[in-house]
Design a protein around this motif. Structure first.
Motif, PDB file in Angstrom:
ATOM      1  N   PHE A 200       0.767  -1.165  -0.068  1.00 50.36           N
ATOM      2  CA  PHE A 200      -0.028  -0.011   0.020  1.00 50.36           C
ATOM      3  C   PHE A 200       0.753   1.212   0.036  1.00 50.36           C
ATOM      4  O   PHE A 200       1.570   1.423   0.856  1.00 50.36           O
ATOM      5  N   LEU A 201       0.463   2.146  -0.936  1.00 49.11           N
ATOM      6  CA  LEU A 201       1.281   3.424  -0.978  1.00 49.11           C
ATOM      7  C   LEU A 201       0.516   4.461  -0.383  1.00 49.11           C
ATOM      8  O   LEU A 201      -0.546   4.547  -0.554  1.00 49.11           O
ATOM      9  N   GLU A 202       1.020   5.407   0.518  1.00 49.96           N
ATOM     10  CA  GLU A 202       0.281   6.479   1.127  1.00 49.96           C
ATOM     11  C   GLU A 202       0.279   7.557   0.310  1.00 49.96           C
ATOM     12  O   GLU A 202       0.918   8.526   0.791  1.00 49.96           O
ATOM     13  N   GLU A 203      -0.237   7.513  -0.928  1.00 50.81           N
ATOM     14  CA  GLU A 203      -0.157   8.600  -1.756  1.00 50.81           C
ATOM     15  C   GLU A 203      -1.345   8.527  -2.758  1.00 50.81           C
ATOM     16  O   GLU A 203      -1.489   7.687  -3.373  1.00 50.81           O
ATOM     17  N   VAL A 204      -2.139   9.709  -2.896  1.00 47.04           N
ATOM     18  CA  VAL A 204      -3.399   9.459  -3.692  1.00 47.04           C
ATOM     19  C   VAL A 204      -2.998   9.569  -5.198  1.00 47.04           C
ATOM     20  O   VAL A 204      -2.171  10.611  -5.444  1.00 47.04           O
ATOM     21  N   LEU A 205      -3.307   8.686  -5.954  1.00 45.43           N
ATOM     22  CA  LEU A 205      -2.782   8.660  -7.429  1.00 45.43           C
ATOM     23  C   LEU A 205      -3.604   8.479  -8.574  1.00 45.43           C
ATOM     24  O   LEU A 205      -3.610   8.312  -9.541  1.00 45.43           O
ATOM     25  N   LEU A 206      -4.945   8.839  -7.870  1.00 48.78           N
ATOM     26  CA  LEU A 206      -6.088   8.530  -8.969  1.00 48.78           C
ATOM     27  C   LEU A 206      -7.213   9.524  -8.529  1.00 48.78           C
ATOM     28  O   LEU A 206      -7.459   9.647  -7.379  1.00 48.78           O
ATOM     29  N   GLU A 207      -8.105   9.874  -9.530  1.00 45.10           N
ATOM     30  CA  GLU A 207      -9.389  11.079  -9.270  1.00 45.10           C
ATOM     31  C   GLU A 207     -10.442  10.147  -9.678  1.00 45.10           C
ATOM     32  O   GLU A 207     -10.461   9.575 -11.154  1.00 45.10           O
ATOM     33  N   ALA A 208     -11.453   9.912  -8.955  1.00 48.67           N
ATOM     34  CA  ALA A 208     -12.561   9.410  -9.405  1.00 48.67           C
ATOM     35  C   ALA A 208     -13.851   9.957  -9.135  1.00 48.67           C
ATOM     36  O   ALA A 208     -13.951  10.983  -8.512  1.00 48.67           O
ATOM     37  N   GLU A 209     -14.903   9.758  -9.876  1.00 48.53           N
ATOM     38  CA  GLU A 209     -16.117  10.553  -9.760  1.00 48.53           C
ATOM     39  C   GLU A 209     -17.313   9.695  -9.302  1.00 48.53           C
ATOM     40  O   GLU A 209     -17.446   8.474  -9.834  1.00 48.53           O
ATOM     41  N   ASP A 210     -18.124  10.094  -8.264  1.00 51.89           N
ATOM     42  CA  ASP A 210     -19.145   9.335  -7.722  1.00 51.89           C
ATOM     43  C   ASP A 210     -20.503   9.639  -8.545  1.00 51.89           C
ATOM     44  O   ASP A 210     -21.302  10.460  -8.441  1.00 51.89           O
ATOM     45  N   SER A 211     -20.320   8.942  -9.968  1.00 54.55           N
ATOM     46  CA  SER A 211     -21.196   9.204 -11.160  1.00 54.55           C
ATOM     47  C   SER A 211     -22.565   8.433 -10.488  1.00 54.55           C
ATOM     48  O   SER A 211     -22.501   7.120 -10.396  1.00 54.55           O
ATOM     49  N   GLU A 212     -23.886   8.731 -10.786  1.00 52.20           N
ATOM     50  CA  GLU A 212     -25.076   8.270 -10.728  1.00 52.20           C
ATOM     51  C   GLU A 212     -25.069   6.974 -11.856  1.00 52.20           C
ATOM     52  O   GLU A 212     -25.850   6.108 -11.607  1.00 52.20           O
ATOM     53  N   ASN A 213     -24.722   7.281 -12.903  1.00 49.66           N
ATOM     54  CA  ASN A 213     -24.839   6.203 -14.054  1.00 49.66           C
ATOM     55  C   ASN A 213     -23.718   5.135 -13.962  1.00 49.66           C
ATOM     56  O   ASN A 213     -23.391   4.510 -14.990  1.00 49.66           O
TER      57      ASN A 213
END
Length: 289
Positions: A200-213
């Motif tokens: 586990f890397l303690e670094e945010v490496l991705l952007e995601a979106e909480d999409s309804e579809n």
């Protein structure tokens, strides 16, 4: 970094279905990786919105385009890509997420430096209604790294596009469960965690979106997937009753809030038949909410 010709190649697998509005951005985030030794397999799962035509216009020799004859779902498509891959490592991208430029570089380095790891993952930032960093930063680091199978019984921590793993281990594990159209990343993570140590890397490496579809937003699919997990990991959940209670409470809450009680009873009946558990014990979990 090492010279490119001495780097371990990584195959990135991106399944997509009717995501013409977002898939190009997802592909571009792979192309912008600082780690140059990658290949990308885009598996179109029968799109009808121009996705297939769009991705074929991207001229990149490291990208291969494959189209399923019929829609098989994201798990099937990822398995198709993994079987076509010919590299030591594989990673998964979703058609609506964006990688940070150093994602592959950081993960490959971690796997190369820790030979006992079979997979490395990292946190991601989710925007939208449930905005936040996942897995939650309140979870102790020792529960996110190493032999984390028991920790995973309590909650899902590893998103599909956060994974970088050894291809032979993925195939040995049997790939994604194709009967699941939701929580397939959680179920695979459980199987992998039983096979070896996870980094586990303690670094945010991705952007995601909480999409309804999103595919994962289908409540009926989620109820089916949760009962599937309760069935297939029955013995281990019996040894961890609080984890079992959390899973069952999640199912019943989904069923009540979304008026899916008929499906709930159908899946509960099958669960009882498959596991041999009696109804009284299951109802105790329901009453304990």
């Amino acid at each position: 970094m090492y010279p490119e010709d001495s780097m371990e190649q990584v195959t990135v697998i991106l399944p997509t279905y009717n995501r013409a509005s977002s898939v190009e951005k997802a592909i571009e985030s792979v192309r912008k990786q600082t780690y140059p030794a990658w290949k990308l397999i885009v598996v179109d799962d029968g799109s009808t919105d121009g996705t297939w035509e769009l991705v074929q216009k991207i001229k990149e020799k490291r990208i291969r385009y494959v189209r399923n004859e019929k829609n098989g779902g994201p798990s099937y498509s990822r398995n198709v890509g993994a079987k076509l891959a010919d590299t030591k490592y594989i990673a998964f991208q979703d058609s609506d997420t964006v990688w940070h430029p150093r994602k592959l570089e950081r993960q490959v380095m971690e796997l190369e430096e820790n030979k006992d790891y079979i997979m490395v993952y990292h946190p991601y930032h989710l925007s939208g209604a449930a905005e936040g960093i996942y897995p939650k930063q309140s979870i102790p680091i020792e529960e996110k790294r190493g032999n984390i199978y028991k920790s995973l019984l309590y909650c899902s921590m590893i998103g599909t596009p956060c994974m970088l793993l050894k291809r032979d281990i993925f195939l040995q594990a049997g790939g994604f469960a194709e009967e699941l159209r939701c929580l397939e990343d959680y179920e695979l993570s459980l199987r992998l965690a039983k096979m070896g140590s996870i980094g586990f890397l303690e670094e945010v490496l991705l952007e995601a979106e909480d999409s309804e579809n999103s595919v994962g937003k289908n409540v009926r699919n989620e109820i089916h997937a949760l009962f599937y997990i309760m069935t297939h990991y029955y013995d281990d959940l019996e040894e961890n009753p609080f984890a079992k209670k959390l899973l069952f409470n999640r199912i019943s809450k989904l069923a009540v809030e979304n008026q899916c009680m008929e499906l709930f009873y159908e899946k509960a009946e099958k669960y009882l038949f498959d596991t041999g558990q009696n109804l009284e014990d299951l109802m105790k979990l329901y009453q304990a909410q």
